[in-house]
Enzyme design. Structure first.
Site, PDB file in Angstrom:
ATOM      1  N   ASP A  51       0.867  -1.177   0.000  1.00  0.00           N
ATOM      2  CA  ASP A  51       0.000   0.000   0.000  1.00  0.00           C
ATOM      3  C   ASP A  51       0.909   1.233   0.000  1.00  0.00           C
ATOM      4  O   ASP A  51       1.920   1.263   0.711  1.00  0.00           O
ATOM      5  CB  ASP A  51      -0.900  -0.009   1.239  1.00  0.00           C
ATOM      6  CG  ASP A  51      -1.854   1.168   1.268  1.00  0.00           C
ATOM      7  OD1 ASP A  51      -3.015   0.985   0.885  1.00  0.00           O
ATOM      8  OD2 ASP A  51      -1.438   2.268   1.687  1.00  0.00           O
ATOM      9  N   ASN A  92      -2.808  12.956  -4.658  1.00  0.00           N
ATOM     10  CA  ASN A  92      -4.072  13.144  -5.370  1.00  0.00           C
ATOM     11  C   ASN A  92      -4.754  14.448  -4.961  1.00  0.00           C
ATOM     12  O   ASN A  92      -5.238  15.208  -5.793  1.00  0.00           O
ATOM     13  CB  ASN A  92      -5.015  11.970  -5.093  1.00  0.00           C
ATOM     14  CG  ASN A  92      -4.978  10.924  -6.199  1.00  0.00           C
ATOM     15  OD1 ASN A  92      -4.466  11.171  -7.293  1.00  0.00           O
ATOM     16  ND2 ASN A  92      -5.524   9.765  -5.927  1.00  0.00           N
ATOM     17  N   HIS A 136      -5.827  13.997  -9.795  1.00  0.00           N
ATOM     18  CA  HIS A 136      -5.812  12.568 -10.112  1.00  0.00           C
ATOM     19  C   HIS A 136      -4.935  12.242 -11.318  1.00  0.00           C
ATOM     20  O   HIS A 136      -4.465  11.103 -11.445  1.00  0.00           O
ATOM     21  CB  HIS A 136      -7.241  12.070 -10.341  1.00  0.00           C
ATOM     22  CG  HIS A 136      -8.045  12.002  -9.081  1.00  0.00           C
ATOM     23  ND1 HIS A 136      -7.964  10.949  -8.197  1.00  0.00           N
ATOM     24  CD2 HIS A 136      -8.931  12.871  -8.536  1.00  0.00           C
ATOM     25  CE1 HIS A 136      -8.764  11.154  -7.166  1.00  0.00           C
ATOM     26  NE2 HIS A 136      -9.370  12.323  -7.351  1.00  0.00           N
ATOM     27  N   ASP A 171      -2.479   9.191 -11.210  1.00  0.00           N
ATOM     28  CA  ASP A 171      -2.444   8.086 -12.176  1.00  0.00           C
ATOM     29  C   ASP A 171      -1.028   7.866 -12.707  1.00  0.00           C
ATOM     30  O   ASP A 171      -0.599   6.721 -12.903  1.00  0.00           O
ATOM     31  CB  ASP A 171      -3.392   8.377 -13.341  1.00  0.00           C
ATOM     32  CG  ASP A 171      -4.859   8.219 -12.961  1.00  0.00           C
ATOM     33  OD1 ASP A 171      -5.122   7.690 -11.867  1.00  0.00           O
ATOM     34  OD2 ASP A 171      -5.727   8.632 -13.752  1.00  0.00           O
ATOM     35  N   ASP A 207      -4.466   2.390  -4.520  1.00  0.00           N
ATOM     36  CA  ASP A 207      -3.000   2.390  -4.420  1.00  0.00           C
ATOM     37  C   ASP A 207      -2.491   1.104  -3.775  1.00  0.00           C
ATOM     38  O   ASP A 207      -1.449   1.086  -3.132  1.00  0.00           O
ATOM     39  CB  ASP A 207      -2.513   3.611  -3.629  1.00  0.00           C
ATOM     40  CG  ASP A 207      -3.073   3.656  -2.223  1.00  0.00           C
ATOM     41  OD1 ASP A 207      -4.115   2.998  -1.972  1.00  0.00           O
ATOM     42  OD2 ASP A 207      -2.493   4.341  -1.361  1.00  0.00           O
TER      43      ASP A 207
END
Length: 331
Positions: free
Chosen positions: A184, A192, A197, A201, A227
């Site tokens: 994680d 973000n 975003h 990405d 994530d």
């Protein structure tokens, strides 16, 4: 539907023991506009040639010395393995027409040739053959999309669980161990929230590339969503065989990310479970790895954790500016 250009560029093989017949058929095809035509007078070459070139149409004479057309079709069936057999049989024997269809040919052309019949049957067969290939490719693409993450191209959870099960079966058969690493990203939410975003990405794609680059080719690297990632290691012998790669992954993920004019940082926390030491089922191993991941987060992040060895901290990465703000409360 295939275009006329696609049909005229299709790969065609003419097979006949008569050079006059081959010359005639090549002339018919050439005058119609077909551009990719080859021929052979040796029926034993048909199967090797088809393996190499995967013809869209094979114009096959049924009466030849040595191997006849029916024997050639039997060999072609083994190559196509249940697929579309692209054979248009050529015969002067009326009794062979039905036999050719029963043997796998898609259609037939009678000798002597009727020009209009030849053109129509060839065009129709190629249209069906190319459409069949388009549908097969579409089906393959849809299957790939169903089993892979759209953003990173990594296997998704559906494919991952199958890979884990296969790895465990292999480990059990060869009396080896296997490991699951549950990852994680630390601080991803802050990226973000701060940069949007689109930057998030890009980070996810770059993380995916680093995970693949720092894993063995035989290991599975998957994205679970958000994530979260997972790596499946097979053919290991001790827990240390998983801890070493985990330490390298923690270090690799913590390297800076350069996107446009920004230098961004984040880290990763990893939970590890080992088969069969921790559990023997896919679900239990994932659950234990998830718990170990929680312990790594609780111990301060940027580290890996196992149920037996506890949290192991990675070497802190040097600071770099500008740095994305860390969200320490976010898992």
């Amino acid at each position: 539907m295939p275009s006329r250009e696609d049909i005229l560029n299709a790969k065609i093989l003419v097979v006949d023991d008569s050079p006059d017949n081959i010359e005639l058929m090549e002339e018919i095809l050439r005058e119609e506009g077909y551009t990719n035509v080859s021929s052979t007078m040796l029926p034993e070459q048909v199967c090797p040639l088809h393996r190499q070139h995967t013809y869209d149409l094979i114009l096959l004479d049924l009466q030849m010395p040595g191997l006849n057309g029916f024997q050639v079709m039997k060999g072609l069936k083994e190559i196509e393995q249940g697929g579309y057999l692209p054979v248009l049989a050529l015969t002067a024997q009326p009794s062979f027409k039905i036999a050719a269809l029963e043997a796998g040919a898609r259609d037939f052309i009678s000798k002597p040739f009727d020009l209009l019949e030849v053109h129509k049957r060839i065009h129709n067969m190629l249209e069906v053959r190319l459409l069949y290939k388009e549908l097969a490719q579409y089906s393959k693409t849809q299957q790939e999309l169903a089993l892979h993450d759209a953003l990173t191209g990594l296997p998704n959870r559906r494919l991952l669980e199958d890979r884990i099960a296969t790895t465990l079966q292999h480990a059990n058969r060869h009396h080896h161990k296997a490991a699951i690493m549950y990852l994680d990203l630390d601080g991803f939410k802050a990226i973000n929230d701060t940069y949007g975003h689109a930057y998030g990405d890009e980070i996810l794609k770059m993380v995916a590339q680093r995970l693949v680059a720092h894993s063995r080719k035989e290991d599975t690297v998957a994205r679970l969503g958000g994530d979260e990632f997972m790596i499946v290691l097979g053919d290991i012998h001790t827990l240390q065989d998983a801890m070493g790669p985990a330490a390298k992954l923690v270090e690799a993920v913590s390297e800076p990310y350069f996107i446009n004019d920004l230098t961004l940082r984040l880290s990763t926390s990893i939970g590890i479970s080992v088969y069969p030491d921790d559990a023997e089922s896919v679900e239990a191993l994932i659950s234990i790895a998830d718990y170990a991941l929680y312990e790594a987060k609780r111990a301060g992040k940027n580290r890996f954790c196992t149920t037996s060895a506890g949290p192991v901290e990675a070497t802190p990465a040097p600071a770099s500016a500008p740095v994305a703000p860390a969200d320490l409360a976010h898992r």
